[in-house]
Write a protein that holds these residues in place. Structure first.
Motif, mmCIF file in Angstrom:
data_model
loop_
_atom_site.group_PDB
_atom_site.id
_atom_site.type_symbol
_atom_site.label_atom_id
_atom_site.label_comp_id
_atom_site.label_asym_id
_atom_site.label_seq_id
_atom_site.Cartn_x
_atom_site.Cartn_y
_atom_site.Cartn_z
ATOM 1 N N THR A 197 0.856 -1.180 0.000
ATOM 2 C CA THR A 197 0.000 0.000 0.000
ATOM 3 C C THR A 197 0.894 1.232 0.000
ATOM 4 O OG1 THR A 197 -0.103 -0.058 2.407
ATOM 5 C CG2 THR A 197 -1.887 -1.142 1.208
ATOM 6 N N PHE A 198 0.462 2.283 -0.652
ATOM 7 C CA PHE A 198 1.327 3.435 -0.902
ATOM 8 C C PHE A 198 0.923 4.678 -0.119
ATOM 9 C CE2 PHE A 198 4.032 1.623 -4.038
ATOM 10 C CZ PHE A 198 3.281 0.595 -4.574
ATOM 11 N N THR A 199 0.114 4.505 0.899
ATOM 12 C CA THR A 199 -0.391 5.641 1.650
ATOM 13 C C THR A 199 0.732 6.527 2.176
ATOM 14 O OG1 THR A 199 -2.261 4.281 2.325
ATOM 15 C CG2 THR A 199 -1.889 6.324 3.552
ATOM 16 N N ASP B 45 -4.530 7.681 -9.038
ATOM 17 C CA ASP B 45 -5.800 7.013 -8.806
ATOM 18 C C ASP B 45 -5.541 5.970 -7.718
ATOM 19 O OD1 ASP B 45 -7.999 5.223 -8.861
ATOM 20 O OD2 ASP B 45 -8.440 5.794 -10.931
ATOM 21 N N ILE B 46 -6.021 6.255 -6.521
ATOM 22 C CA ILE B 46 -5.714 5.387 -5.389
ATOM 23 C C ILE B 46 -6.304 3.996 -5.584
ATOM 24 C CG2 ILE B 46 -6.116 5.037 -2.931
ATOM 25 C CD1 ILE B 46 -5.928 8.068 -2.595
ATOM 26 N N ALA B 47 -7.516 3.934 -6.126
ATOM 27 C CA ALA B 47 -8.180 2.642 -6.308
ATOM 28 C C ALA B 47 -7.420 1.763 -7.293
ATOM 29 C CB ALA B 47 -9.609 2.851 -6.784
ATOM 30 N N LYS B 48 -6.785 2.391 -8.288
ATOM 31 C CA LYS B 48 -6.055 1.640 -9.312
ATOM 32 C C LYS B 48 -4.572 1.529 -8.992
ATOM 33 C CE LYS B 48 -9.173 2.765 -13.113
ATOM 34 N NZ LYS B 48 -9.294 3.365 -14.469
ATOM 35 N N ASN B 49 -4.135 2.149 -7.911
ATOM 36 C CA ASN B 49 -2.711 2.150 -7.571
ATOM 37 C C ASN B 49 -1.859 2.619 -8.748
ATOM 38 O OD1 ASN B 49 -2.434 1.557 -4.876
ATOM 39 N ND2 ASN B 49 -1.377 -0.384 -5.186
ATOM 40 N N THR B 50 -2.317 3.648 -9.394
ATOM 41 C CA THR B 50 -1.655 4.126 -10.608
ATOM 42 C C THR B 50 -1.423 5.635 -10.523
ATOM 43 O OG1 THR B 50 -2.654 2.392 -11.951
ATOM 44 C CG2 THR B 50 -1.812 4.306 -13.121
ATOM 45 N N ALA B 51 -0.212 6.031 -10.894
ATOM 46 C CA ALA B 51 0.118 7.445 -11.009
ATOM 47 C C ALA B 51 0.158 7.822 -12.486
ATOM 48 C CB ALA B 51 1.464 7.737 -10.354
#
Length: 124
Positions: A28-30, A73-79
């Motif tokens: 997780t990238f929080t 996009d937090i849901a997609k774990n994509t920057a």
């Protein structure tokens, strides 16, 4: 282990746009910051933009301010890196990278995880 995969590079004419994506996995990238860097032939890798994953706060290199936008996009774990008004000086391999959000995010040596890079070529 963090894995980053970039996509979206290509060839575009000056004045055009591209959107780069960086799909992240492995944790997780929080508490992370995601950065975009670029490296042109014969030049050092340079900071382009960064985003704090949890808060969404952003920062940009002066050379891209007003033209590039970093988002996530937090849901997609994509920057993402939306690049507008591209010029030939933007030609480079673009990399995404991840680090803990604390400390400076301007220097590539502070990042522990890197993607493989994606080529962006802007023709005049």
């Amino acid at each position: 282990q963090v894995q980053l995969v970039e996509s979206g590079g290509g060839l575009v004419q000056a004045g055009g746009s591209l959107r780069l994506s960086c799909a992240a996995s492995g944790r997780t990238f929080t508490s992370y910051a995601m950065g975009w860097f670029r490296q042109a032939p014969g030049k050092e890798r340079e900071f382009v933009a960064a985003i704090i994953w949890g808060s969404g706060s952003t920062d940009y290199a002066d050379s891209v301010k007003g033209r590039f936008t970093i988002s996530r996009d937090i849901a997609k774990n994509t920057a993402y890196l939306q690049m507008n008004s591209l010029n030939p000086e933007d030609t480079a391999v673009y990399y995404c990278a991840a680090k803990h959000y604390s400390g400076s995010y301007y220097y590539p040596t502070t990042y522990g995880s890197w993607g493989q890079g994606t080529q962006v070529t802007v023709s005049s």
